[in-house]
Motif scaffolding. Structure first.
Motif, PDB file in Angstrom:
ATOM      1  N   VAL A   3      64.494  48.192  31.172  1.00 55.43           N
ATOM      2  CA  VAL A   3      63.308  47.451  31.611  1.00 55.43           C
ATOM      3  C   VAL A   3      62.696  48.211  32.774  1.00 55.43           C
ATOM      4  O   VAL A   3      63.388  48.527  33.747  1.00 55.43           O
ATOM      5  N   ARG A  45      62.033  45.895  27.319  1.00 61.91           N
ATOM      6  CA  ARG A  45      61.335  45.090  28.331  1.00 61.91           C
ATOM      7  C   ARG A  45      60.907  43.734  27.799  1.00 61.91           C
ATOM      8  O   ARG A  45      61.261  42.683  28.366  1.00 61.91           O
ATOM      9  N   ASP A  46      60.128  43.725  26.749  1.00 56.10           N
ATOM     10  CA  ASP A  46      59.583  42.462  26.250  1.00 56.10           C
ATOM     11  C   ASP A  46      60.689  41.522  25.797  1.00 56.10           C
ATOM     12  O   ASP A  46      60.668  40.320  26.101  1.00 56.10           O
ATOM     13  N   GLN A  74      61.388  37.906  27.596  1.00 55.23           N
ATOM     14  CA  GLN A  74      61.210  36.700  26.791  1.00 55.23           C
ATOM     15  C   GLN A  74      62.514  35.930  26.644  1.00 55.23           C
ATOM     16  O   GLN A  74      62.534  34.700  26.711  1.00 55.23           O
ATOM     17  N   THR A 111      56.323  34.353  27.651  1.00 56.47           N
ATOM     18  CA  THR A 111      55.610  34.534  26.395  1.00 56.47           C
ATOM     19  C   THR A 111      55.017  35.939  26.356  1.00 56.47           C
ATOM     20  O   THR A 111      54.982  36.651  27.376  1.00 56.47           O
ATOM     21  N   ALA A 112      54.553  36.331  25.197  1.00 59.44           N
ATOM     22  CA  ALA A 112      53.897  37.631  25.078  1.00 59.44           C
ATOM     23  C   ALA A 112      52.686  37.708  25.998  1.00 59.44           C
ATOM     24  O   ALA A 112      52.391  38.761  26.579  1.00 59.44           O
ATOM     25  N   VAL A 133      53.871  38.491  29.568  1.00 57.79           N
ATOM     26  CA  VAL A 133      54.229  39.902  29.725  1.00 57.79           C
ATOM     27  C   VAL A 133      52.967  40.751  29.821  1.00 57.79           C
ATOM     28  O   VAL A 133      52.871  41.665  30.646  1.00 57.79           O
ATOM     29  N   ALA A 134      51.995  40.420  28.988  1.00 59.82           N
ATOM     30  CA  ALA A 134      50.734  41.174  29.007  1.00 59.82           C
ATOM     31  C   ALA A 134      50.031  41.016  30.356  1.00 59.82           C
ATOM     32  O   ALA A 134      49.453  41.972  30.888  1.00 59.82           O
ATOM     33  N   GLU A 136      51.729  43.177  32.874  1.00 62.30           N
ATOM     34  CA  GLU A 136      51.387  44.583  32.658  1.00 62.30           C
ATOM     35  C   GLU A 136      50.027  44.906  33.260  1.00 62.30           C
ATOM     36  O   GLU A 136      49.852  45.944  33.919  1.00 62.30           O
TER      37      GLU A 136
END
Length: 419
Positions: free
Chosen positions: A77, A380-381, A385, A391-392, A395-396, A399
């Motif tokens: 990660v 990482r994702d 999670q 949630t996605a 994470v976005a 980023e």
């Protein structure tokens, strides 16, 4: 290769690793081999050894031998711990972990808000293993000084014991101090896990490279306290083990020969075709051979130079004298004995190739899967999670905020604290 259907002993133990180079990563690799989930937190661009040549390139990417040898079966990660949100993610990972291992300098970790002592107070159940050159406590003038394995080997007196036949100190050639620290930290973590399970208590493990090297020299340390001659008999090679003792040149390389008993010397003389030397008053006893070790070495070298490693080994094994040919790394990788013992494992390099690397000698049994080297940030994702219920979209957002740093940011040696 040992294979077992029994669950690995550390299954269910969660480890957060913030390490680079050898000592910390090797400790955590042992934990991963034994079933622990090891989440390796790397800086943007990856930890230092991802960029240490030589490397293997493929269509999918590049992996260095250095990184691959110390990081199998971990989850990678990438977090920028200088970024508030990156540090926040790291804090949350620690809150749910059982063990935290680091070999970064404590002062640098303190500037980031993660000094080992502070973490021990903040997370009383967490086992914090801090590996450093000279330790966190009672280090005096050495506090937060840069440390390397070879520095620890010197300060523990080990380099002074690793000598050529002329008595010159020789560095051993590999990171012995790092591996000793890694194994010591690994043992400390296993002991601390017992208390954590039974008492719910964490532990701050303060592991310094120098003291971890001391067991390697315990015999020599004791010897100088009872033998005045031991303080001045450093004219030759490791004579406190025996004479002859060490590496000798063969016609195709070198061999190690060890005569730590007088009967071994007698057998060696027979194997060399010089049985009369076994009772020669100059060489008959260990003490006699110490006084005449230069002559002993010349005699042994005259024999070894005239034969190949295989010939010497065959003669000395037949005579029951401890010996082995000095193998090259290429020979070690293909050695039938090591493969038969299950001492080597095939490791997926993450890009379609494999490395042959040492198995975990402390727990060689495994579940049969082929261990794998993680690509940078590969898990990482999945980790965020699974561990933090992100949630996605979460994470976005992280980023975009810069919590993970720039994906292509180069690793600067000055930005990564040393041991």
């Amino acid at each position: 290769m040992p294979r077992s259907t029994t669950p690995l002993p550390l299954k269910g133990v969660k480890v957060i690793e913030l390490c680079h180079l050898i000592a910390g990563p090797y400790c955590c690799q042992m934990l991963a081999d034994e079933g622990a989930q090891v989440i390796k937190v790397e800086p943007p661009g990856g930890e230092l050894t991802r960029h240490r040549k030589p490397s293997r390139k493929s269509a999918g990417g590049e992996v260095t031998a250095y990184y691959a040898s110390l990081n199998r079966d971990k989850e990678s990660v990438v977090l920028d711990l200088k970024h508030p949100e990156g540090a926040g993610v790291f804090e949350k990972l620690l809150a749910s972990a059982d063990v935290f291992v680091t070999n970064m300098r404590a002062a640098a970790l303190g500037r980031l808000g993660f000094h080992p002592k502070a973490l021990h107070e903040r997370f009383p159940r967490l086992i914090v293993a801090c590996i450093s050159g000279f330790g966190l406590e009672d280090a005096g003038e050495h506090a937060d000084r840069a440390g390397l394995a070879m520095v620890a080997e010197a300060m523990a007196g080990a380099t002074g014991l690793t000598r050529d036949h002329s008595g010159n100190a020789v560095w051993c050639g590999f990171a012995l101090g790092d591996i000793m620290a890694a194994v010591s930290a690994h043992a400390g973590i296993l002991l601390a896990l017992r208390n954590q399970e039974s008492l719910g208590q964490g532990k701050l493990l303060d592991v310094g490279l120098v003291e971890c090297m001391l067991p390697m020299v315990s015999v020599a340390m004791g010897r100088v306290q009872v033998d005045e001659e031991a303080k001045s008999d450093f004219a030759g090679s490791n004579n406190f083990h025996g004479v002859p003792y060490g590496a000798f040149p063969a016609s195709d390389g070198a061999v190690n020969i060890g005569c730590n008993r007088d009967d071994f010397w007698g057998r060696l003389c027979v194997a060399m075709g010089r049985p009369e030397l076994g009772t020669d008053p100059r060489f008959a006893t260990y003490v006699d051979r110490i006084k005449h070790q230069r002559v002993v070495h010349e005699i042994v070298e005259a024999f070894t130079r005239a034969h190949t490693r295989a010939e010497i080994t065959a003669k000395l094994v037949d005579a029951d004298v401890p010996t082995a040919g000095v193998l090259s790394m290429e020979e070690v990788v293909t050695d039938d004995y090591l493969r038969g013992r299950g001492a080597l494992r095939e490791v997926d390099d993450g890009f379609g190739g494999t490395f042959t690397l040492p198995a975990n000698a402390a727990w060689p049994e495994h579940d049969g899967h082929r261990p794998r080297v993680p690509r940078l940030g590969e898990q990482r994702d999945a980790v965020l999670q699974r561990e933090l219920r992100m949630t996605a979209a979460d994470v976005a957002r992280l980023e975009r905020s810069g919590a993970f740093g720039a994906a292509t940011a180069p690793v600067q040696a000055t930005a990564i604290p040393g041991k």
